[in-house]
Design a protein around this motif. Structure first.
Motif, PDB file in Angstrom:
ATOM      1  N   THR A  90       0.828  -1.197   0.000  1.00  0.00           N
ATOM      2  CA  THR A  90       0.000   0.000   0.000  1.00  0.00           C
ATOM      3  C   THR A  90       0.864   1.249   0.000  1.00  0.00           C
ATOM      4  O   THR A  90       0.536   2.254  -0.603  1.00  0.00           O
ATOM      5  CB  THR A  90      -0.911  -0.008   1.239  1.00  0.00           C
TER       6      THR A  90
ATOM      7  N   ARG B 247       2.812   1.382  -3.646  1.00  0.00           N
ATOM      8  CA  ARG B 247       2.018   1.356  -4.875  1.00  0.00           C
ATOM      9  C   ARG B 247       1.887   2.728  -5.536  1.00  0.00           C
ATOM     10  O   ARG B 247       2.045   2.838  -6.763  1.00  0.00           O
ATOM     11  CB  ARG B 247       0.636   0.758  -4.595  1.00  0.00           C
TER      12      ARG B 247
ATOM     13  N   PHE C 249       2.830   2.995  -9.404  1.00  0.00           N
ATOM     14  CA  PHE C 249       1.710   3.253 -10.319  1.00  0.00           C
ATOM     15  C   PHE C 249       0.982   4.497  -9.825  1.00  0.00           C
ATOM     16  O   PHE C 249       0.312   4.449  -8.805  1.00  0.00           O
ATOM     17  CB  PHE C 249       0.731   2.076 -10.335  1.00  0.00           C
TER      18      PHE C 249
ATOM     19  N   TRP D 100      -4.420   3.978  -9.710  1.00  0.00           N
ATOM     20  CA  TRP D 100      -4.908   2.610  -9.506  1.00  0.00           C
ATOM     21  C   TRP D 100      -6.392   2.659  -9.202  1.00  0.00           C
ATOM     22  O   TRP D 100      -6.915   3.686  -8.777  1.00  0.00           O
ATOM     23  CB  TRP D 100      -4.133   1.893  -8.410  1.00  0.00           C
ATOM     24  N   CYS D 101      -7.049   1.535  -9.420  1.00  0.00           N
ATOM     25  CA  CYS D 101      -8.500   1.472  -9.257  1.00  0.00           C
ATOM     26  C   CYS D 101      -8.889   1.711  -7.801  1.00  0.00           C
ATOM     27  O   CYS D 101      -8.340   1.081  -6.894  1.00  0.00           O
ATOM     28  CB  CYS D 101      -9.019   0.116  -9.723  1.00  0.00           C
TER      29      CYS D 101
ATOM     30  N   GLY E 188      -7.724  -1.726  -6.576  1.00  0.00           N
ATOM     31  CA  GLY E 188      -6.286  -1.490  -6.554  1.00  0.00           C
ATOM     32  C   GLY E 188      -5.579  -1.850  -7.846  1.00  0.00           C
ATOM     33  O   GLY E 188      -4.370  -1.700  -7.955  1.00  0.00           O
ATOM     34  N   GLU E 189      -6.303  -2.283  -8.863  1.00  0.00           N
ATOM     35  CA  GLU E 189      -5.660  -2.601 -10.144  1.00  0.00           C
ATOM     36  C   GLU E 189      -4.991  -1.342 -10.699  1.00  0.00           C
ATOM     37  O   GLU E 189      -5.631  -0.287 -10.784  1.00  0.00           O
ATOM     38  CB  GLU E 189      -6.715  -3.107 -11.130  1.00  0.00           C
ATOM     39  N   PRO E 190      -3.703  -1.461 -11.068  1.00  0.00           N
ATOM     40  CA  PRO E 190      -3.011  -0.261 -11.561  1.00  0.00           C
ATOM     41  C   PRO E 190      -3.465   0.147 -12.960  1.00  0.00           C
ATOM     42  O   PRO E 190      -3.968  -0.687 -13.718  1.00  0.00           O
ATOM     43  CB  PRO E 190      -1.541  -0.673 -11.574  1.00  0.00           C
TER      44      PRO E 190
ATOM     45  N   THR F 161      -5.737   2.540 -13.983  1.00  0.00           N
ATOM     46  CA  THR F 161      -7.011   3.233 -14.189  1.00  0.00           C
ATOM     47  C   THR F 161      -7.590   3.653 -12.842  1.00  0.00           C
ATOM     48  O   THR F 161      -7.369   2.974 -11.840  1.00  0.00           O
ATOM     49  CB  THR F 161      -8.025   2.342 -14.932  1.00  0.00           C
TER      50      THR F 161
ATOM     51  N   CYS G 224     -11.494   0.438 -12.544  1.00  0.00           N
ATOM     52  CA  CYS G 224     -11.355  -0.602 -13.575  1.00  0.00           C
ATOM     53  C   CYS G 224     -12.737  -1.008 -14.088  1.00  0.00           C
ATOM     54  O   CYS G 224     -13.761  -0.761 -13.443  1.00  0.00           O
ATOM     55  CB  CYS G 224     -10.591  -1.801 -13.031  1.00  0.00           C
TER      56      CYS G 224
END
Ligand SMILES: [Zn+2]
Length: 209
Positions: free
Chosen positions: A3, A6, A10, A13-14, A18-20, A22, A25
């Motif tokens: 955390t 990140r 990136f 992130w979402c 947490g998806e990097p 965007t 997502c």
């Protein structure tokens, strides 16, 4: 640890998972359920209810984080008929300056590109911003939209805003446009507060369409 590092690895992130790459997502955006509501004679299409990832993304926008503009505009796009003139329900100049952008204006511009339409920035909001005011004060904030001088009002337009709460803001914006001869087709918003949590004034009520 993840955390903590990140944000350095990136920048975006979402906000949901947490998806990097965007701000929101497709998977998390897909949890929103669009719906139609009727606000007196105004038809409002909302991409979803105000809560969860939509709420988080909208709050992030209000903090000035631009990463959520593209994903939220993509959520709005299916609610916009192709080729429509979009009129953003702008915030006050002071609030937009504090945030670095006007979220309705930016969302309208992006949604217009996605739907081969045009964003017509014709409304100007003056006076105290709603945030921090009680419900009664927000309702009294009606009558604060004006036409920007020198901008032609489109013959037909769809209003565009981030959140629908009491509906007072949308109503006022629609009234100003209609008074200028514009046929207001309705409104598209990212999220609406659930009916009953904050109900519209003056006998109006949300009717799910
Ligand atoms: Zn996600």
């Amino acid at each position: 640890m993840w955390t903590a590092i990140r944000p350095w690895l990136f920048p975006v992130w979402c906000i949901g998972c947490g998806e990097p790459g965007t701000g929101l997502c497709a998977g998390c955006a897909g949890s929103a359920r669009s719906r139609g509501l009727t606000l007196d004679d105004l038809t409002v299409r909302a991409a979803g209810e105000y809560g969860g990832v939509l709420r988080d993304a909208i709050l992030a926008l209000k903090r000035g984080e631009r990463a959520y503009l593209d994903p939220l505009a993509a959520l709005l796009a299916p609610l916009v008929p192709p080729g429509t003139s979009l009129v953003p329900v702008t915030t006050t100049r002071r609030r937009a300056a504090a945030r670095g952008f006007d979220q309705a204006r930016e969302l309208a511009r992006r949604a217009a590109v996605l739907r081969a339409g045009v964003a017509v920035d014709v409304l100007e909001k003056r006076g105290a911003a709603q945030r921090g005011l009680g419900r009664g004060d927000r309702l009294d904030a009606r009558g604060r939209f004006f036409l920007r001088p020198g901008v032609a009002v489109p013959p037909r337009a769809l209003l565009l805003d981030d959140v629908l709460t009491t509906g007072a803001t949308l109503r006022d914006a629609a009234r100003v446009l209609a008074a200028a001869g514009c046929c207001v087709l309705g409104a598209a918003v990212v999220a609406h507060t659930p009916p009953g949590r904050e109900t519209p004034r003056s006998g109006g009520r949300f009717v799910e369409a």
